[in-house]
Design an enzyme around this catalytic site. Structure first.
Site, short mmCIF file in Angstrom:
data_model
loop_
_atom_site.label_atom_id
_atom_site.label_comp_id
_atom_site.label_asym_id
_atom_site.label_seq_id
_atom_site.Cartn_x
_atom_site.Cartn_y
_atom_site.Cartn_z
N SER A 175 0.85 -1.20 0.00
CA SER A 175 0.00 0.00 0.00
C SER A 175 0.88 1.24 0.00
O SER A 175 2.01 1.21 0.50
CB SER A 175 -0.86 0.03 1.26
OG SER A 175 -0.04 0.31 2.39
N ASP A 176 0.39 2.33 -0.57
CA ASP A 176 1.04 3.60 -0.29
C ASP A 176 0.91 3.81 1.22
O ASP A 176 0.05 3.21 1.88
CB ASP A 176 0.41 4.74 -1.09
CG ASP A 176 1.35 5.96 -1.14
OD1 ASP A 176 2.30 6.01 -0.34
OD2 ASP A 176 1.14 6.85 -1.99
N TRP A 177 1.79 4.66 1.74
CA TRP A 177 1.89 4.79 3.20
C TRP A 177 0.60 5.35 3.79
O TRP A 177 0.27 6.51 3.60
CB TRP A 177 3.11 5.63 3.55
CG TRP A 177 4.34 4.81 3.82
CD1 TRP A 177 5.12 4.89 4.94
CD2 TRP A 177 4.91 3.78 3.01
NE1 TRP A 177 6.14 3.94 4.86
CE2 TRP A 177 6.03 3.25 3.70
CE3 TRP A 177 4.58 3.20 1.78
CZ2 TRP A 177 6.82 2.22 3.19
CZ3 TRP A 177 5.37 2.17 1.27
CH2 TRP A 177 6.46 1.69 1.98
#
Ligand code: BGC
Length: 739
Positions: free
Chosen positions: A228-230
């Site tokens: 996932s993106d952060w």
């Protein structure tokens, strides 16, 4: 290291498997058995290795690392070999800093010039973005470090990026927004893909099974980890079910995964699969680790080469450039002294050193008298005195090199610009200088595209430096005095006005929805289809020499088209041309831009030298996404294959006829006469019958009407209005469909 004992996810208890699907902390994954945890970090144009405190906005300190040109700069090289070498150099540095996965490249499409993060993306064109991204990944991974292609997908605006839905039609998704990712995944096999924050047509990218499993894995064959993106995961169980393997950073919510399995809303098998992929990735990373042979000077030299290849010569009236390293040269503008060479946010690295343009100009022209005036402040301020000093310096100079650009506060990850103008004080300074001096070279530093019509009116020459990384200062001096002949080409159209662009009215969206109303008409696809004037077209860039194009040959070969032509250096110095290959199909039944980039190549030529340049257009790149069958189809027809030096400078064109390929929807009584007659086989079978059903052409002739054309949109089942539809029709349709 070699991992000797394989860990099998299936044998781990649920709690341990669940634990593997999220990070141990901000940048690290969890170990399992002999497989150690590893570090993922930004990326893309340098290694941002934070140790003390961690953040995803580039705020806290990180270890010094080579700052290569960001994608907006290096993309302008159109040079896959160079980008491959930069990728490899980043790999060495990542290993040295203990990083297993570097978070890049960004291959999102620059849909609108205002997007604050455009500097992290290569281009408005998917084939160019995909090819450059693939080269970067191949280089990086050749050094045993994994890539994370981001931000998957349709993440083209910063405002409201964590909630907004990109509402995109299927054709635009497939042909533009997913195409760059597809090329990277299929060609370079990245170890990871990063799912973006946004929603796509209402569904979070991190929860879209269609995106993360059906398209990415089942269609494209991706075999790595989706991270996932952060902070992009909203619902752990939904994300895992969709195909997202790793939530970053650590969120402490693994118990939600366990609970979801226990209550039956998440299958145990999904957790096992994600854990297994994490073990495979951990093993890959561990096995990629080896001592890094890092040489800071060598890295910097490559950063300089990359920067010099990234510079685009937009304009050069009267051959003002290259400058003679003699006489009196006025260097003006704050960016000459304090360069802007990278963008703000998560990609921001602490450079190992910085080449200051003013110093490098002095070094490159020791015989010249270099006078400097700051002219303005980068925050948009100036004083009468600063202006007066600059105008004074310009007045008796033999040439002026004026550095203009956007400051750190003007653009960044996290927000978008609301206009694309250069700061007023800079434009006013240019006006004042051009009133006293005609030999003005403007050097530009900026992440996103800036409006240039006003600059082009007043400057005799313009060098577009975009963002050049830590060695940009040397590269600018190299190009100014001709040690390097510029060969960069624009990767995004520079519009005359922001208002002319395709997404002007729908960017950044409203109520958390971004309507991609322009569909496939992004960038030059839009401007060229409308024959709208632009300041500088996509692909544009001049050289200190001149190239001639001749002898274009297009042949159908296995898998696509071989496009071959001769390029001659007909000017006065050695140089590099970037050959661009475009295709178009005028007879298409799809709405299509007049031409689209399909291939490109760089060629270095000595003075007077001619070379055959071979490029390859993939058949799959000529296909369009047919929403009726949800598949790629190649339309039959005479394709125009053009080669040239920009989308507006097509020098040679050849035609090649291609046969149809791919599924077509079955014919039915709802098919129109036009559709049936456009298909050779169906037309032959049905013509005798159909000619008896509608009004005859002779009647049309008598009445002076184009009956055939009028009838084109009639569905077969409505022909009954003219005469009874014979039962035979259905039988014949079945026969055609069976074939
Ligand atoms: C960015 C990513 C980045 C991550 C980690 C996010 O805010 O969108 O590109 O890799 O932070 O810093």
């Amino acid at each position: 290291m070699t991992v000797t004992t394989a860990v099998s996810a299936a044998q781990l208890p649920l709690e341990e498997r669940a634990a593997l699907t999220s990070g141990a902390d901000f940048w690290t994954t969890k170990p399992v058995g002999e497989v150690p945890g590893f570090v993922l970090t930004d990326g893309p144009h340098g290694v941002r290795r934070q140790e003390a405190s961690a953040d995803s906005l580039g705020i806290a300190a990180s270890a010094p690392a080579t700052c290569f040109p960001p994608a907006s700069g290096i993309g302008q090289s159109w040079d896959v070999d160079l980008i491959n070498r930069v990728g490899a150099a980043l790999g060495v540095e990542a290993r040295e800093l203990g990083v297993g996965v570097l978070l890049g490249p960004g291959v999102n499409i620059r849909r609108d010039p205002r997007c604050g993060r455009n500097f992290e993306y290569f281009s408005e064109d998917p084939i160019l973005s995909g090819a450059l991204g693939a080269a970067w990944v191949t280089g990086l991974q050749s050094e045993g470090v994994g890539a994370s292609v981001k931000h998957f997908a349709a993440n083209n605006v910063e405002a409201d990026r964590m909630r907004a839905s990109s509402d995109v039609d299927d054709r635009a998704l497939r042909e533009v927004y997913l195409r760059s990712f597809q090329r990277v995944v299929e060609d370079a096999k990245p170890w990871t893909v990063m799912a973006s924050y946004n929603r796509i047509n209402g569904v979070y990218a991190t929860e879209s099974r269609w995106l993360l499993t059906e398209v990415l894995r089942d269609e494209w064959g991706f075999d790595g980890v989706v991270v996932s993106d952060w902070g992009a995961v909203v619902d752990r169980a939904a994300a895992l079910t969709a195909g997202l393997d790793l939530e970053m950073p650590a969120s402490g919510r693994d118990d939600q995964v366990v609970a979801a399995v226990n209550e039956g809303s998440l299958t145990d098998a999904v957790v096992t699969e994600a854990a297994a992929r994490m073990i495979t990735l951990g093993t890959r990373v561990a096995e990629g680790q080896r001592p890094a042979d890092l040489d800071a000077d060598r890295q910097h030299a490559l950063a300089r080469e990359a920067a010099s290849r990234s510079i685009v010569l937009l304009k050069n009236d009267g051959g003002l450039l290259p400058l003679k390293p003699a006489g009196r040269i006025a260097v003006i503008g704050s960016f000459a002294e304090t360069p802007r060479y990278q963008g703000g946010g998560s990609s921001h690295v602490v450079p190992t050193r910085v080449d200051v343009p003013l110093d490098r100009i002095r070094l490159a022209a020791p015989e010249a008298e270099i006078v400097f005036a700051r002219g303005f402040d980068q925050d948009g301020g100036t004083t009468e005195q600063l202006t007066a000093e600059a105008v004074h310096a310009a007045t008796d100079a033999d040439a002026v090199v004026l550095f203009l650009g956007l400051g750190e506060r003007d653009e960044s990850e996290g927000f978008d610009r609301d206009h694309i103008r250069l700061p007023d004080v800079q434009l006013q300074l240019l006006a004042a200088i051009s009133a006293v001096q005609s030999r003005v070279v403007v050097v530009l530093s900026h992440g996103g595209v800036v409006e240039l019509a006003g600059v082009a009116e007043r400057a005799a020459a313009i060098l577009d430096g975009a963002l050049l990384g830590q060695a940009g200062g040397s590269a600018i001096a190299d190009v100014l005095f001709g040690a390097v002949n510029p060969s960069g080409r624009l990767t995004e159209t520079v519009p005359l006005r922001l208002q002319d662009g395709p997404a002007y009215l729908t960017f950044p969206g409203e109520n958390s929805h971004v309507l991609y109303g322009e569909s496939v008409y992004v960038g030059y696809r839009w401007f060229d289809a409308r024959e709208a004037p632009v300041a500088f077209p996509f692909g544009h860039g001049l050289s200190y020499t001149r190239f001639e194009y001749s002898d274009l040959l297009v042949d159908e070969v296995d898998g696509g088209l071989a496009v071959t032509l001769t390029i001659t250096n007909a000017g006065s110095v050695a140089g590099r041309e970037v050959v661009q290959v475009y295709s178009g199909l005028q007879s298409s039944r799809f709405g299509r831009p007049p031409h689209e980039l399909k291939a490109f190549a760089t060629v270095d030529l000595e003075l007077g030298e001619s070379r055959r340049v071979e490029t390859f257009v993939r058949r799959s790149d000529l296909a369009v996404w047919d929403t009726r069958v949800s598949a790629w189809v190649l339309e039959a027809g005479d394709y125009l294959i053009s080669v040239g030096a920009s989308s507006r400078d097509l020098r040679l064109t050849a035609t090649i006829g291609l046969a149809a390929e791919g599924p077509r929807p079955p014919f039915s009584l709802d098919s129109t006469l036009g559709e049936v007659m456009a298909d050779a086989r169906a037309a032959t079978i049905l013509s005798p019958l159909l000619s008896r059903m509608g009004p005859s052409d002779e009647i049309g002739e008598t009445l002076g009407m184009d009956i055939a054309r009028m009838m084109q949109s009639f569905p077969l089942n409505r022909l009954g209005m003219m005469s009874a539809a014979p039962d035979q029709l259905e039988e014949l349709l079945a026969q055609i469909n069976a074939e």
